[in-house]
Design a protein around this motif. Structure first.
Motif, PDB file in Angstrom:
ATOM      1  N   UNK A 118       0.860  -1.192   0.000  1.00  0.00           N
ATOM      2  CA  UNK A 118       0.000   0.000   0.000  1.00  0.00           C
ATOM      3  C   UNK A 118       0.891   1.235   0.000  1.00  0.00           C
ATOM      4  N   UNK A 119       0.297   2.367  -0.364  1.00  0.00           N
ATOM      5  CA  UNK A 119       1.049   3.625  -0.367  1.00  0.00           C
ATOM      6  C   UNK A 119       1.584   3.951   1.029  1.00  0.00           C
ATOM      7  N   UNK A 120       0.740   3.808   2.038  1.00  0.00           N
ATOM      8  CA  UNK A 120       1.161   4.133   3.403  1.00  0.00           C
ATOM      9  C   UNK A 120       2.290   3.212   3.866  1.00  0.00           C
ATOM     10  N   UNK A 121       2.190   1.934   3.546  1.00  0.00           N
ATOM     11  CA  UNK A 121       3.243   0.988   3.936  1.00  0.00           C
ATOM     12  C   UNK A 121       4.547   1.308   3.210  1.00  0.00           C
ATOM     13  N   UNK A 122       4.453   1.682   1.933  1.00  0.00           N
ATOM     14  CA  UNK A 122       5.662   2.049   1.193  1.00  0.00           C
ATOM     15  C   UNK A 122       6.306   3.292   1.811  1.00  0.00           C
ATOM     16  N   UNK A 123       5.499   4.292   2.124  1.00  0.00           N
ATOM     17  CA  UNK A 123       6.036   5.526   2.707  1.00  0.00           C
ATOM     18  C   UNK A 123       6.770   5.243   4.012  1.00  0.00           C
ATOM     19  N   UNK A 124       6.231   4.357   4.834  1.00  0.00           N
ATOM     20  CA  UNK A 124       6.868   3.982   6.090  1.00  0.00           C
ATOM     21  C   UNK A 124       8.177   3.229   5.829  1.00  0.00           C
ATOM     22  N   UNK A 125       8.140   2.295   4.895  1.00  0.00           N
ATOM     23  CA  UNK A 125       9.320   1.510   4.504  1.00  0.00           C
ATOM     24  C   UNK A 125      10.405   2.437   3.951  1.00  0.00           C
ATOM     25  N   UNK A 126      10.008   3.332   3.076  1.00  0.00           N
ATOM     26  CA  UNK A 126      10.946   4.283   2.475  1.00  0.00           C
ATOM     27  C   UNK A 126      11.590   5.164   3.552  1.00  0.00           C
ATOM     28  N   UNK A 127      10.805   5.612   4.518  1.00  0.00           N
ATOM     29  CA  UNK A 127      11.344   6.442   5.605  1.00  0.00           C
ATOM     30  C   UNK A 127      12.390   5.672   6.410  1.00  0.00           C
ATOM     31  N   UNK A 128      12.137   4.395   6.669  1.00  0.00           N
ATOM     32  CA  UNK A 128      13.104   3.584   7.415  1.00  0.00           C
ATOM     33  C   UNK A 128      14.409   3.420   6.635  1.00  0.00           C
ATOM     34  N   UNK A 129      14.313   3.364   5.312  1.00  0.00           N
ATOM     35  CA  UNK A 129      15.511   3.209   4.490  1.00  0.00           C
ATOM     36  C   UNK A 129      16.396   4.453   4.510  1.00  0.00           C
ATOM     37  N   UNK A 130      15.897   5.547   5.053  1.00  0.00           N
ATOM     38  CA  UNK A 130      16.698   6.772   5.159  1.00  0.00           C
ATOM     39  C   UNK A 130      17.557   6.775   6.418  1.00  0.00           C
ATOM     40  N   UNK A 131      17.339   5.818   7.315  1.00  0.00           N
ATOM     41  CA  UNK A 131      18.128   5.745   8.547  1.00  0.00           C
ATOM     42  C   UNK A 131      19.576   5.405   8.204  1.00  0.00           C
ATOM     43  N   UNK A 132      20.539   5.904   8.990  1.00  0.00           N
ATOM     44  CA  UNK A 132      21.952   5.674   8.671  1.00  0.00           C
ATOM     45  C   UNK A 132      22.401   4.216   8.781  1.00  0.00           C
ATOM     46  N   UNK A 133      21.597   3.373   9.402  1.00  0.00           N
ATOM     47  CA  UNK A 133      21.962   1.960   9.536  1.00  0.00           C
ATOM     48  C   UNK A 133      21.338   1.090   8.450  1.00  0.00           C
TER      49      UNK A 133
END
Length: 180
Positions: free
Chosen positions: A46-61
């Motif tokens: 879903x769009x909301x799940x992708x947005x959350x996943x994408x945000x996590x991928x911005x973490x430095x780890x």
């Protein structure tokens, strides 16, 4: 997509980072691929799940990569390097998934090797670990083709699809990668 957008390219695929603009194609491909992915993984559909996943991928780890077919630009699959630790450890845990239209065509093998090269050379990692459920024959075969060695077995390792799942630990070091 122009080759300049790729972090690395091979004969058939290029790898690049996720973008917010990839949401529609990624979630559509993930929905088409649910029968292929279950019970092994659950990428965002879903769009909301992708947005959350994408945000996590911005973490430095974390680092996230899309594997794209060079000829068409279509997303063939995805890879992530999670739990990145530097200093003396210089390690990360790799996760991946092919989309149904690309499964069995060797595109993920090529993409995984490109992402590993990036992780070793650009991120400066020394070791990559892949944790795979033993019955997931395709993922085990991909880890093996990438040159990883089986290092062990972790009972009840990850909570996936409503249950704690056992995993095999596969790993490769930068030295092993260079030798291959």
């Amino acid at each position: 997509m122009d080759d300049d957008h790729y972090l690395a390219t091979g004969p058939r695929v290029g790898v690049r980072h996720f973008t917010a603009a990839d949401r529609a194609e990624f979630t559509a491909r993930a929905r088409e691929s649910v029968p292929l992915h279950r019970p092994w993984l659950s990428p965002p559909v879903t769009d909301a799940a992708y947005d959350s996943y994408f945000a996590k991928l911005q973490e430095p780890t974390r680092e996230g990569f899309l594997v794209c077919e060079l000829e068409s630009g279509r997303i063939a699959g995805f890879l992530t390097v999670n739990n990145i630790v530097y200093a003396a450890f210089r390690s990360g845990a790799v996760g991946y998934g092919a989309f149904a239209h690309a499964a069995g065509r060797g595109l993920m093998s090529e993409g995984l090797r490109l992402a590993m090269r990036y992780a070793f050379d650009e991120l400066g990692l020394h070791r990559l670990e892949i944790n795979v459920q033993p019955d997931n024959e395709r993922s085990v075969a991909l880890a093996r083709r990438a040159g990883c060695r089986l290092e062990g077995y972790s009972p009840d390792f990850l909570f996936i699809d409503g249950a704690w799942r056992d995993h095999e630990r596969w790993a490769i070091t930068s030295d092993m990668f260079e030798a291959a």
